[in-house]
Design an enzyme around this catalytic site. Sequence first.
Site, PDB file in Angstrom:
ATOM      1  N   LYS A  43     -26.711  29.597  -3.732  1.00  0.00           N
ATOM      2  CA  LYS A  43     -28.208  29.671  -4.341  1.00  0.00           C
ATOM      3  C   LYS A  43     -29.153  29.967  -3.551  1.00  0.00           C
ATOM      4  CE  LYS A  43     -26.383  25.197  -6.021  1.00  0.00           C
ATOM      5  NZ  LYS A  43     -26.356  23.651  -5.891  1.00  0.00           N
ATOM      6  N   GLY A  44     -29.058  30.398  -2.289  1.00  0.00           N
ATOM      7  CA  GLY A  44     -30.378  30.490  -1.102  1.00  0.00           C
ATOM      8  C   GLY A  44     -30.778  31.563  -1.279  1.00  0.00           C
ATOM      9  N   GLU A  99     -29.158  38.433   0.554  1.00  0.00           N
ATOM     10  CA  GLU A  99     -28.917  36.985   1.147  1.00  0.00           C
ATOM     11  C   GLU A  99     -30.038  36.563   1.891  1.00  0.00           C
ATOM     12  OE1 GLU A  99     -27.116  34.604   1.304  1.00  0.00           O
ATOM     13  OE2 GLU A  99     -25.370  34.740   2.592  1.00  0.00           O
ATOM     14  N   ASP A 100     -30.133  35.232   1.749  1.00  0.00           N
ATOM     15  CA  ASP A 100     -31.176  34.620   2.440  1.00  0.00           C
ATOM     16  C   ASP A 100     -31.321  34.734   3.933  1.00  0.00           C
ATOM     17  OD1 ASP A 100     -28.855  32.998   3.069  1.00  0.00           O
ATOM     18  OD2 ASP A 100     -29.786  31.131   1.954  1.00  0.00           O
ATOM     19  N   ASP A 103     -26.608  33.990   9.946  1.00  0.00           N
ATOM     20  CA  ASP A 103     -26.522  32.856  10.900  1.00  0.00           C
ATOM     21  C   ASP A 103     -25.621  33.480  11.855  1.00  0.00           C
ATOM     22  OD1 ASP A 103     -27.377  30.400  12.232  1.00  0.00           O
ATOM     23  OD2 ASP A 103     -25.623  29.575  11.269  1.00  0.00           O
ATOM     24  N   LYS A 131     -30.778  35.329  12.163  1.00  0.00           N
ATOM     25  CA  LYS A 131     -30.723  34.768  13.560  1.00  0.00           C
ATOM     26  C   LYS A 131     -29.850  35.426  14.513  1.00  0.00           C
ATOM     27  CE  LYS A 131     -31.205  30.096  11.613  1.00  0.00           C
ATOM     28  NZ  LYS A 131     -30.574  28.691  11.765  1.00  0.00           N
ATOM     29  N   PHE A 152     -33.029  25.696  12.617  1.00  0.00           N
ATOM     30  CA  PHE A 152     -32.716  25.359  11.220  1.00  0.00           C
ATOM     31  C   PHE A 152     -33.957  25.249  10.162  1.00  0.00           C
ATOM     32  CE2 PHE A 152     -31.092  23.607   7.395  1.00  0.00           C
ATOM     33  CZ  PHE A 152     -29.806  24.066   7.386  1.00  0.00           C
ATOM     34  N   VAL A 153     -34.117  26.348   9.397  1.00  0.00           N
ATOM     35  CA  VAL A 153     -34.984  26.568   8.428  1.00  0.00           C
ATOM     36  C   VAL A 153     -34.908  26.179   7.043  1.00  0.00           C
ATOM     37  CG1 VAL A 153     -36.231  28.363  10.002  1.00  0.00           C
ATOM     38  CG2 VAL A 153     -34.508  28.997   8.306  1.00  0.00           C
ATOM     39  N   ARG A 165     -35.766  23.819  -0.967  1.00  0.00           N
ATOM     40  CA  ARG A 165     -35.731  25.090  -1.479  1.00  0.00           C
ATOM     41  C   ARG A 165     -37.048  25.539  -2.249  1.00  0.00           C
ATOM     42  NH1 ARG A 165     -30.314  26.955  -1.415  1.00  0.00           N
ATOM     43  NH2 ARG A 165     -28.628  25.283  -2.097  1.00  0.00           N
TER      44      ARG A 165
HETATM   45  P1  IMP Z   1     -23.076  32.800   8.464  1.00  0.00           P
HETATM   46  O1  IMP Z   1     -22.150  32.600   7.699  1.00  0.00           O
HETATM   47  O2  IMP Z   1     -23.136  31.530   9.508  1.00  0.00           O
HETATM   48  O3  IMP Z   1     -24.012  33.739   8.703  1.00  0.00           O
HETATM   49  O4  IMP Z   1     -24.162  31.650   7.300  1.00  0.00           O
HETATM   50  C1  IMP Z   1     -25.000  32.144   6.331  1.00  0.00           C
HETATM   51  C2  IMP Z   1     -25.310  30.941   5.393  1.00  0.00           C
HETATM   52  O5  IMP Z   1     -25.619  29.737   5.972  1.00  0.00           O
HETATM   53  C3  IMP Z   1     -26.753  31.453   4.769  1.00  0.00           C
HETATM   54  O6  IMP Z   1     -26.528  31.856   3.904  1.00  0.00           O
HETATM   55  C4  IMP Z   1     -27.268  29.804   4.571  1.00  0.00           C
HETATM   56  O7  IMP Z   1     -26.809  29.311   3.213  1.00  0.00           O
HETATM   57  C5  IMP Z   1     -26.788  28.952   5.579  1.00  0.00           C
HETATM   58  N1  IMP Z   1     -27.606  28.791   6.674  1.00  0.00           N
HETATM   59  C6  IMP Z   1     -27.766  29.312   8.001  1.00  0.00           C
HETATM   60  N2  IMP Z   1     -28.825  28.938   8.653  1.00  0.00           N
HETATM   61  C7  IMP Z   1     -29.428  28.457   7.921  1.00  0.00           C
HETATM   62  C8  IMP Z   1     -30.778  27.661   8.139  1.00  0.00           C
HETATM   63  O8  IMP Z   1     -31.319  27.850   9.203  1.00  0.00           O
HETATM   64  N3  IMP Z   1     -31.328  26.939   7.030  1.00  0.00           N
HETATM   65  C9  IMP Z   1     -30.630  26.768   5.807  1.00  0.00           C
HETATM   66  N4  IMP Z   1     -29.418  27.649   5.467  1.00  0.00           N
HETATM   67  C10 IMP Z   1     -28.914  28.266   6.777  1.00  0.00           C
HETATM   68 MG    MG Z   2     -26.498  31.204   1.607  1.00  0.00          MG
END
Ligand code: IMP
Ligand code: MG
Length: 180
Positions: A43-44, A99-100, A103, A131, A152-153, A165
């Site tokens: 949903k992000g 993508e939002d 991370d 990040k 964390f945002v 959201r």
């Molecule tokens: P990754 O697989 O670790 O890169 O995670 C990506 C997903 O983690 C994003 O699509 C978000 O849904 C969630 N995420 C990572 N960091 C944050 C944050 O700071 N706030 C909210 N959601 C996050």
């Molecule tokens: Mg996401």
Amino acid sequence: MKNSDIQRVLVSEAEIKEIVANMGRQITDDFAGEELLVVCILKGSCVFFSDLVREIDSPVKFDFMVLSSYGNSSTSSRYVNIIHDLSTDIKGKNVLVVEDIIDSGRTLKCLKEILLKRQPAKLKIATMLNKPDRREVEIVSDYVGKDIPDEFVVGYGLDYAQNYRNLKDICVLAKEVYQK
Ligand code: IMP
Ligand code: MG
């Protein structure tokens, strides 16, 4: 939501508008009138997606995917499952995944591998936030709105336990909220 849930604004609504407009222009130039299938990762990225597609001045089609998420935790899950898949066959198409935030990079790396097997003509990634300090696997995003520190945002589509959201700014969540 209490005001005390938010520690500070990290990216303001005005800055977000500017970032998204620039990214839209760049995507328009890069695809030069070619048709593009823009994929919203729910949903992000729904808020970012909705703004970005309106800044792209080329023919676009929409599709949506739901991937497994963090659940109610603020730490990274290791594997990605497709909960809802695309309704479009992407073979031979130009695909832009929206993508939002990146991370650890695991979600996008895994998703990219899955989508490349379907043989799109081009596969590009656009992320609002990145990040770099948190990266665990290598993944390059073609379009990055903003690099942010390891905090964390929430807001602009991003949640903590499905909340926040709808905030217009991207905000750092107060640690007390998730360290209870
Ligand atoms: P990754 O697989 O670790 O890169 O995670 C990506 C997903 O983690 C994003 O699509 C978000 O849904 C969630 N995420 C990572 N960091 C944050 C944050 O700071 N706030 C909210 N959601 C996050
Ligand atoms: Mg996401």
